[in-house]
Every structure is written in C-alpha cells, then in structure tokens.
Design a protein around this motif. Structure first.
Motif, PDB file in Angstrom:
ATOM      1  N   VAL A   1      27.591 -37.605  53.607  1.00 34.70           N
ATOM      2  CA  VAL A   1      27.199 -37.058  54.908  1.00 34.70           C
ATOM      3  C   VAL A   1      25.965 -36.179  54.746  1.00 34.70           C
ATOM      4  O   VAL A   1      26.015 -35.174  54.019  1.00 34.70           O
ATOM      5  N   PRO A   2      24.845 -36.498  55.397  1.00 34.60           N
ATOM      6  CA  PRO A   2      23.684 -35.596  55.363  1.00 34.60           C
ATOM      7  C   PRO A   2      24.017 -34.266  56.037  1.00 34.60           C
ATOM      8  O   PRO A   2      24.808 -34.206  56.977  1.00 34.60           O
ATOM      9  N   VAL A   3      23.367 -33.207  55.563  1.00 33.53           N
ATOM     10  CA  VAL A   3      23.692 -31.849  55.991  1.00 33.53           C
ATOM     11  C   VAL A   3      22.406 -31.087  56.260  1.00 33.53           C
ATOM     12  O   VAL A   3      21.380 -31.305  55.598  1.00 33.53           O
ATOM     13  N   PHE A   4      22.447 -30.181  57.227  1.00 34.24           N
ATOM     14  CA  PHE A   4      21.343 -29.246  57.475  1.00 34.24           C
ATOM     15  C   PHE A   4      21.880 -27.831  57.345  1.00 34.24           C
ATOM     16  O   PHE A   4      22.870 -27.472  58.000  1.00 34.24           O
ATOM     17  N   VAL A   5      21.216 -27.028  56.490  1.00 35.19           N
ATOM     18  CA  VAL A   5      21.668 -25.658  56.234  1.00 35.19           C
ATOM     19  C   VAL A   5      20.465 -24.707  56.272  1.00 35.19           C
ATOM     20  O   VAL A   5      19.518 -24.884  55.508  1.00 35.19           O
ATOM     21  N   PRO A   6      20.466 -23.698  57.129  1.00 37.61           N
ATOM     22  CA  PRO A   6      19.422 -22.663  57.050  1.00 37.61           C
ATOM     23  C   PRO A   6      19.750 -21.668  55.945  1.00 37.61           C
ATOM     24  O   PRO A   6      20.903 -21.276  55.771  1.00 37.61           O
ATOM     25  N   ASP A   7      18.734 -21.294  55.182  1.00 33.49           N
ATOM     26  CA  ASP A   7      18.899 -20.350  54.073  1.00 33.49           C
ATOM     27  C   ASP A   7      18.203 -19.054  54.439  1.00 33.49           C
ATOM     28  O   ASP A   7      17.001 -18.898  54.234  1.00 33.49           O
TER      29      ASP A   7
ATOM     30  N   VAL B   1      21.059 -32.807  51.407  1.00 26.21           N
ATOM     31  CA  VAL B   1      21.214 -31.461  51.952  1.00 26.21           C
ATOM     32  C   VAL B   1      19.825 -30.943  52.328  1.00 26.21           C
ATOM     33  O   VAL B   1      18.979 -30.716  51.459  1.00 26.21           O
ATOM     34  N   ASN B   2      19.574 -30.801  53.625  1.00 23.15           N
ATOM     35  CA  ASN B   2      18.298 -30.284  54.117  1.00 23.15           C
ATOM     36  C   ASN B   2      18.404 -28.769  54.231  1.00 23.15           C
ATOM     37  O   ASN B   2      19.210 -28.253  55.010  1.00 23.15           O
ATOM     38  N   ILE B   3      17.614 -28.064  53.449  1.00 22.35           N
ATOM     39  CA  ILE B   3      17.659 -26.602  53.444  1.00 22.35           C
ATOM     40  C   ILE B   3      16.408 -26.055  54.128  1.00 22.35           C
ATOM     41  O   ILE B   3      15.280 -26.325  53.692  1.00 22.35           O
TER      42      ILE B   3
ATOM     43  N   GLU C   1      14.113 -17.222  55.205  1.00 17.46           N
ATOM     44  CA  GLU C   1      14.117 -15.794  54.884  1.00 17.46           C
ATOM     45  C   GLU C   1      13.038 -15.050  55.663  1.00 17.46           C
ATOM     46  O   GLU C   1      13.298 -14.062  56.340  1.00 17.46           O
ATOM     47  N   ARG C   2      11.814 -15.541  55.591  1.00 20.31           N
ATOM     48  CA  ARG C   2      10.713 -14.904  56.317  1.00 20.31           C
ATOM     49  C   ARG C   2      10.816 -15.168  57.814  1.00 20.31           C
ATOM     50  O   ARG C   2      10.584 -14.266  58.633  1.00 20.31           O
ATOM     51  N   LEU C   3      11.188 -16.378  58.192  1.00 28.45           N
ATOM     52  CA  LEU C   3      11.277 -16.735  59.598  1.00 28.45           C
ATOM     53  C   LEU C   3      12.309 -15.878  60.315  1.00 28.45           C
ATOM     54  O   LEU C   3      12.062 -15.362  61.407  1.00 28.45           O
ATOM     55  N   TYR C   4      13.468 -15.722  59.699  1.00 25.10           N
ATOM     56  CA  TYR C   4      14.536 -14.941  60.314  1.00 25.10           C
ATOM     57  C   TYR C   4      14.137 -13.468  60.448  1.00 25.10           C
ATOM     58  O   TYR C   4      14.459 -12.820  61.441  1.00 25.10           O
ATOM     59  N   ARG C   5      13.417 -12.982  59.459  1.00 21.38           N
ATOM     60  CA  ARG C   5      13.012 -11.566  59.465  1.00 21.38           C
ATOM     61  C   ARG C   5      11.921 -11.288  60.501  1.00 21.38           C
ATOM     62  O   ARG C   5      11.964 -10.286  61.210  1.00 21.38           O
TER      63      ARG C   5
ATOM     64  N   PHE D   1      26.708 -36.665  60.354  1.00 20.79           N
ATOM     65  CA  PHE D   1      25.804 -35.539  60.092  1.00 20.79           C
ATOM     66  C   PHE D   1      26.571 -34.259  60.333  1.00 20.79           C
ATOM     67  O   PHE D   1      27.423 -34.188  61.225  1.00 20.79           O
ATOM     68  N   VAL D   2      26.276 -33.234  59.520  1.00 24.91           N
ATOM     69  CA  VAL D   2      26.887 -31.915  59.711  1.00 24.91           C
ATOM     70  C   VAL D   2      25.783 -30.873  59.715  1.00 24.91           C
ATOM     71  O   VAL D   2      24.902 -30.869  58.857  1.00 24.91           O
ATOM     72  N   MET D   3      25.867 -29.984  60.680  1.00 25.20           N
ATOM     73  CA  MET D   3      24.857 -28.945  60.840  1.00 25.20           C
ATOM     74  C   MET D   3      25.526 -27.586  60.785  1.00 25.20           C
ATOM     75  O   MET D   3      26.528 -27.342  61.460  1.00 25.20           O
ATOM     76  N   PHE D   4      24.971 -26.700  59.972  1.00 27.05           N
ATOM     77  CA  PHE D   4      25.470 -25.327  59.869  1.00 27.05           C
ATOM     78  C   PHE D   4      24.525 -24.382  60.604  1.00 27.05           C
ATOM     79  O   PHE D   4      23.305 -24.489  60.474  1.00 27.05           O
ATOM     80  N   PHE D   5      25.088 -23.447  61.357  1.00 26.59           N
ATOM     81  CA  PHE D   5      24.324 -22.428  62.072  1.00 26.59           C
ATOM     82  C   PHE D   5      24.626 -21.081  61.432  1.00 26.59           C
ATOM     83  O   PHE D   5      25.650 -20.464  61.735  1.00 26.59           O
ATOM     84  N   ASP D   6      23.759 -20.600  60.554  1.00 30.21           N
ATOM     85  CA  ASP D   6      23.947 -19.272  59.998  1.00 30.21           C
ATOM     86  C   ASP D   6      23.431 -18.227  60.986  1.00 30.21           C
ATOM     87  O   ASP D   6      22.473 -18.474  61.720  1.00 30.21           O
TER      88      ASP D   6
END
Length: 493
Positions: free
Chosen positions: A53-59, A221-223, A227-231, A263-268
């Motif tokens: 399963v492809p995955v999207f994860v924000p770091d 796994v799409n990461i 870090e900078r964007l969120y800040r 597909f699975v998407m994570f929302f941090d």
C-alpha cells in the motif's frame, strides 16, 4: 513476514493488529509529546508499505526519514520484539520518495493556482465569504477566456485586470466590489511574504506520483519534509494536505470493499486542518472523510488529543491508538476523561486512569474486527519498527533522492504562457499604438483632463491594458514564471 501484516503490538501476549480489510475505515494516533506517537506512525506506515500500500506521511520534526533504512536489531529492540511475538523480526527499510515544498530535502513539490482552486486558496488567504465569492469569479472569468492561472503572478495580474474591468464584467458575472479586489491583492502579498510563492508552479506534482509501488510490490512511502514549512507557513502545510485529500476523493474510482487499502494518508498535527476553517470547509472535510473509504483510501489523523478533531470526524475513525495524556490541570483532566469515553469500554480496565499512566512505547488500542465492530480497548505494547528509529544522514538522503525514479522530473521550473504573459502582451501592444508625448504635452494634457479615465475611443482591451501595464509592468524581468498542466477549476486536463 509475521502472521499479522498490520501488527500494532501485543496485549497480555495476544497480538493486536488492524485487519487489512478494515484499514480504510480510518484511524487515530493520539498522545502527548514524547509518548511514542512517531514510532507508532513509523511502524504503521512501514506495515502498510510491506503490504503493498503506498503511503503519504508529513515529517514535521525531521526525524521520520529513517524509515528508508534498515533498523538496528539491538538487545532492547530484540527484547521488545519477543514481548510482542515477533521472534523473526527482519530489519529492513521501506521504499521511500522524499518531497519538499522548498526543494531542499526532497523533490520540489509544486502545485498550481488552478490545482489548488478558489476554495482552498480562500482558506489559505483567510478571505471572508464575500471575498471568496469574488475569487470564484476571478477563476470563472479566467476559465471563460482560456487564460491559465499557474502561479501567484498570474493570479495577481488576473485580479488586477478584473478590478479594472469590473464595470464591463459586472453585466455577465455580477457585482465586483473594489474593496474586495483590494483585500485579495493585500492577502496575496501576505501569502508571498510567508514564502508561499515557491509552492505554486510547474511542473506540478500529479496524484499518480504518490501511488507507486517498487519492483518487489511494496508500497512507496512518500515523505513530505515539512519541518520548515510547518514552522513558517502552517496554513500552507495544512492546505497542501487538504488538496491531496481532495484529489484522492475526486480522481480515484469507487472500489467498494477491498482486501486492503489502495492508499493510506497520515495527517500529522491534524488540528491544523480545522483551525479557523469556515464551517463550509469543515463540513466538506467531514463529508470527504466519510465517503473516501469507498475509494480504498485510509486516512489516519495524528494529534495530541482526540478532542482536536470535530466530533463527526472523530466518530468515523475506527482504529484508535491512544498514547499517554497528562492531567495536570482541570482542563487536562476533562480532556483525559473525554478521550477515555471515545473507546469501547473494557470491564477489566480503568481507561481514564490508564491513559495518564502509560509509559513510552505503550498505548491504549481499539481496532475494528472482521465485522467492522470496535474491539474492547486494551493496554498494548507497541511493536518496534523494522526500519531505523532516527533520521538519515544528509548524505544518505541525497543518495536516495538521486536514485529516486522521480530524480530530475521536478528540479527545473517550466515557463509557459499563462494569464500574466497574455495580459502583459496585450498591455504592451496597446501602449505601442499610442503616440509618444513630450513632457510638455503630457503636462498640458494632465492640466486639461486631470485623472480622467481612458478616452471614449479606446477599445475595451486597449483601455484596460494601459492600467494593467502599470499594475504588472514593474514585475517584468524579476518574477520567476511557472506553469500548469491543468485547467482553471482545479482539475487536470
């Protein structure tokens, strides 16, 4: 491979795992800072990848990249693996693609103004209802004329042109208030000041880029390195995730009940999706979360407290992992009590008490069984990931980016004709038709006419092109032009 492909951990020696058929019923990973949410997220993301399963994860913290490398089978890891029944744990990394809006720690991730669309752009610029309606009108006018809106420069020029043409356009499109035009222009400037200009451009990322598997059948796994964007631009960060959720919902076909998600998407930091969002947008998110599981998409929210999410969304999250919460104040105690009430009770467990006692690496877990019913909440030891716990080195990351199948595809911005160039060309053509006046003639004409509008004989394009030239002329030669492979309604052609 263990017998439970989506194993979370073990409770009193019994495996606790998400049933693959129920993985698209969404989920929640909650808990205070430092309680182990990131490791749980890493374990789940890699388990989905191993399942194909492809995955999207924000770091957000910059420490998730280790999922791309094999972990170290230390004595501590070996002991935890044995405790949860993983006697044959094999350390390995997951196939990974790195993305970065700024292009510093991954492939540049760009969207276009048209990709994002007026609804999400309105949220990004904090527009009120009237201003949002005017932005919708700007998109409609551009679409009717066939002028592509590719980047912020295109949108600025288009908004300026609509403002100049408001009397003529009002006959077909309704009232155009100068105050709303000015508000949109000011918000565009604020958006640029936040560094959002680099977010818009071409080549624009496509949904297919995120739906890849490797030659072994493992999901990529799409990461998103955020870090900078969120800040610096948390609103851009949350809007990007909303765009991806919307694209998945609009473009993927219905598949009904499937053996595993596609597909699975994570929302941090999931609370940002709903912070200051207008009710109409919140309702839309709730609707998409409810319906997108029929597209084979699982959505997993990661946040500190379940109450960060609206109740209608929270009620749709079937697989729940709750790490420790602290209860130092009366407000904290109310939050703990509310979090405990979101689980199916276990008569052998004081859920409210246990939430405050959980150690790092353990959690309260309830998942959906084969019939889609939530299991009783259980105190669970979280399994260790097979990949590295900790970030890659800069050299390791660069090597993976260079070896990526998408290497070079997004590195160089593309410049093609869009609304800005069209309006600029019209303005130059209109100005070139006018006789050149001396300074004395200009002064005399100014005394006679003052600040009168364009003369009656000017055509619609000629008259407005003059003012458009003034609006965009100072930008010529110093703006980076980007393009779009798509339409003006947020859908690709």
């Amino acid at each position: 491979m263990n017998a439970h492909p989506l194993l979370i951990g073990a409770a009193d020696g019994r495996p606790v795992a998400i049933t693959p058929r129920m993985a698209n019923r969404h989920g929640l990973i909650a808990g205070a800072t430092g309680t182990g949410k990131t490791i749980t997220l890493q374990t789940l993301a890699q388990s989905f990848s191993d399942l194909g399963v492809p995955v999207f994860v924000p770091d957000i913290k910059g420490d998730f990249s280790g999922i791309a490398a094999p972990g170290e089978l230390s004595e501590r890891v070996r002991e935890r693996a044995t405790e949860v029944g993983l006697e044959d744990l094999e350390m390995h990394g997951a196939p990974t693609v790195f993305w970065d809006v700024f292009g510093e720690h991954g492939h540049p991730l760009r969207l276009t103004v048209a990709d994002l669309g007026p609804t999400l752009l309105s949220r990004l610029m904090n527009l009120n209802e009237t201003q949002s309606g005017l932005l919708q009108l700007v998109f409609r006018v551009a679409d009717d004329k066939g002028w592509l809106l590719l980047d912020l420069k295109d949108l600025r020029a288009m908004v300026s042109w609509v403002g100049e043409q408001r009397q003529a356009l009002s006959r077909d499109y309704g009232n155009i208030a100068p105050a709303s035009i000015g508000a949109i222009q000011r918000n565009l400037l604020n958006l640029e000041a936040q560094g959002a200009e680099g977010f818009f451009g071409e080549p624009a990322v496509t949904l297919e880029d995120f739906l890849q598997t490797d030659e072994q059948g493992r999901g990529v796994v799409n990461i998103l390195h955020a870090e900078r964007l969120y800040r610096s631009s948390p609103l851009v960060y949350s809007t990007l995730l909303l765009w991806l959720l919307s694209e998945l919902f609009e473009q993927l076909p219905e598949v009904g009940d499937v053996d595993k998600p596609r597909f699975v998407m994570f929302f941090d930091e999931a609370h940002l999706l709903f912070k200051d969002a207008p009710r109409s947008l919140t309702d839309r998110i709730e609707q998409v979360v409810r319906l997108i599981r029929s597209k084979g998409v699982g959505v997993y929210f990661v946040t500190q407290n379940p109450l960060d999410l609206p109740e209608p969304v929270l009620g749709q999250l079937g697989n729940r992992i709750q790490h420790a919460l602290r209860a130092f104040t009366p407000r904290d105690q109310r939050a703990v009590r509310s979090a405990a009430q979101t689980f199916r009770p276990n008569p052998d467990l004081n859920t409210e008490q246990v939430i405050t006692e959980l150690s790092t690496g353990s959690a309260l877990v309830s998942v959906l069984d084969e019939r889609g019913q939530p299991t009783q909440v259980e105190r669970t030891l979280i399994r260790p990931p097979a990949s590295r716990m900790g970030p890659l080195t800069d050299a390791e990351r660069r090597s993976l980016i260079q070896q990526s199948p998408l290497a070079g595809a997004y590195d160089t911005p593309v410049d093609r004709e869009s609304a800005y160039q069209i309006l600029e060309r019209q303005a130059k053509a209109a100005l070139s038709e006018q006789p050149v006046e001396t300074s004395t003639q200009q002064a005399a004409r100014t005394r006679r006419q003052g600040r009168a509008p364009a003369r009656r004989g000017d055509s619609l394009v000629t008259a407005t092109a003059k003012s458009t030239a003034r609006a965009i002329g100072t930008q010529v030669g110093r703006q980076i032009v980007r393009g779009l492979l798509g339409s003006l309604t947020g859908r690709r052609r």
